[in-house]
Design an enzyme around this catalytic site. Sequence first.
Site, PDB file in Angstrom:
ATOM      1  N   TYR A   1      23.000  34.056  83.644  1.00 47.42           N
ATOM      2  CA  TYR A   1      22.362  35.370  83.534  1.00 47.42           C
ATOM      3  C   TYR A   1      22.098  36.004  84.900  1.00 47.42           C
ATOM      4  CZ  TYR A   1      21.423  35.013  78.502  1.00 47.42           C
ATOM      5  OH  TYR A   1      21.532  34.942  77.127  1.00 47.42           O
TER       6      TYR A   1
ATOM      7  N   LYS B   1      24.923  19.914  79.923  1.00 50.68           N
ATOM      8  CA  LYS B   1      26.284  19.485  79.594  1.00 50.68           C
ATOM      9  C   LYS B   1      26.806  18.819  80.865  1.00 50.68           C
ATOM     10  CE  LYS B   1      30.026  19.463  77.009  1.00 50.68           C
ATOM     11  NZ  LYS B   1      30.194  18.763  75.739  1.00 50.68           N
TER      12      LYS B   1
ATOM     13  N   ASP C   1      25.829  20.102  72.964  1.00 55.62           N
ATOM     14  CA  ASP C   1      26.514  20.039  71.660  1.00 55.62           C
ATOM     15  C   ASP C   1      25.825  19.012  70.759  1.00 55.62           C
ATOM     16  OD1 ASP C   1      27.382  18.147  73.484  1.00 55.62           O
ATOM     17  OD2 ASP C   1      29.505  18.233  72.916  1.00 55.62           O
TER      18      ASP C   1
ATOM     19  N   ASP D   1      19.148  30.185  75.311  1.00 56.73           N
ATOM     20  CA  ASP D   1      19.332  31.361  74.466  1.00 56.73           C
ATOM     21  C   ASP D   1      19.920  30.932  73.126  1.00 56.73           C
ATOM     22  OD1 ASP D   1      19.596  34.115  73.738  1.00 56.73           O
ATOM     23  OD2 ASP D   1      21.740  33.960  74.189  1.00 56.73           O
TER      24      ASP D   1
ATOM     25  N   ASP E   1      17.987  30.392  69.009  1.00 53.36           N
ATOM     26  CA  ASP E   1      18.346  31.007  67.723  1.00 53.36           C
ATOM     27  C   ASP E   1      18.477  29.926  66.647  1.00 53.36           C
ATOM     28  OD1 ASP E   1      18.430  33.503  68.973  1.00 53.36           O
ATOM     29  OD2 ASP E   1      20.163  34.152  67.797  1.00 53.36           O
TER      30      ASP E   1
HETATM   31  C1  IPM Z   1      17.148  36.915  73.804  1.00 51.97           C
HETATM   32  C2  IPM Z   1      18.252  37.920  73.733  1.00 51.97           C
HETATM   33  C3  IPM Z   1      18.554  38.369  75.163  1.00 51.97           C
HETATM   34  C4  IPM Z   1      19.015  37.149  75.956  1.00 51.97           C
HETATM   35  C5  IPM Z   1      19.561  39.514  75.282  1.00 51.97           C
HETATM   36  C6  IPM Z   1      19.217  40.674  74.380  1.00 51.97           C
HETATM   37  C7  IPM Z   1      19.685  39.958  76.707  1.00 51.97           C
HETATM   38  O1  IPM Z   1      19.364  37.385  73.109  1.00 51.97           O
HETATM   39  O2  IPM Z   1      16.067  37.250  74.320  1.00 51.97           O
HETATM   40  O3  IPM Z   1      17.345  35.780  73.353  1.00 51.97           O
HETATM   41  O4  IPM Z   1      20.187  36.807  75.921  1.00 51.97           O
HETATM   42  O5  IPM Z   1      18.166  36.566  76.616  1.00 51.97           O
HETATM   43 MN    MN Z   2      19.014  35.379  72.291  1.00 46.50          MN
END
Ligand code: IPM
Ligand code: MN
Length: 353
Positions: free
Chosen positions: A141, A191, A223, A247, A251
Amino acid sequence: MTTSSRAYTIAHLPGDGIGPEVTEVARDCVDTVALSRGFVVEWQSCPLGARHYLTTGEVLPGAALDELRKVDAILLGAVGSPDVPPGVLERGLLLRLRAELDLYVNLRPSKLRPGVTGAVAGLDPGQLDFVIVRENTEGLYAGAGGTVHRGTAFESATEESLNTRAGVERCVRYAAELAARRRGGLTLVHKTNVLTHAGDLWRRVAGEVAAEAGLTLEYAHVDAACLYLVDDPGRFDVIVTDNLFGDILSDLGAALSGGLGVAPSGNLNPDRTGPSVFEPVHGSAPDIAGTGRANPAGAVLSASLMLDHLGESQAAADLDAAVSSVLGAGAPDTTTGWEDALRAVLNARVGAR
Ligand code: IPM
Ligand code: MN
């Protein structure tokens, strides 16, 4: 009372789509617990995001950033719209805030609460309660890399992962301190079998920091960590990992704990040289914006993380417990249903004290 140290100026960046809908509920909840726990919140509204960009051409003007630097915390809804090209708001607003305010930890708790069915059936709530500490300013990033010969057959694009010893160390240190306050489990996820440069740095630094903290460092390749998170999430307490792995894993963590609607996050400046930013993990969800169906739980739990960071741990616990209680009674399917249920629980808690 405003001279009390328990008075906070909080910037509210509602953003776009469902952002304003969910943060409005979070704000109400904060005001309710402020009253009952005896602190004062002054809100400052800050209109940034897609709508602001499309009408003014501005993403994060210097004057707005200067104002944001002065507040005690920032509550952000979500930004984004299909009308804004990808990257404009992500890089120009979210990542810029993370860099400018030195928000080097992205704290993403995943907890399966009673009454919630996560993505894996048959799990008991106690079996899924972990926190991802995502490095938030470096890695892939950082913006290193570029494109040459664009539009030709020789076009080449690179994205480089930047990892500094200082950057890794401060993030792992935060994670180790957090693990010591929780169940003492610290797992590095990386990794290292392929990313031998960055992986080696992370592994050595995490080993040093864990040893210093008296913790046993566990390790999992990213993984394998995905597999373990689904198969046996109880093995995780605090996961520390780099920006992109964090990131993606967060999720997955959200899915396991009931979906993006309930997932909170804190972009922290643990050194407190400036405000931290709290936002639900979900995006602006333009498809459901305006339908009244947005789930404000992630925003309310983000506000709980915010109050905890500000030192209002009882008020933070009130919000966390209120969300659990509403979920436990069968989550409402409208935003106003949530709002009413949260208000009822918070008021009942005050009455009971
Ligand atoms: C998150 C989002 C952000 C990230 C994006 C929108 C820049 O996916 O906060 O997880 O990748 O950090
Ligand atoms: Mn995200």
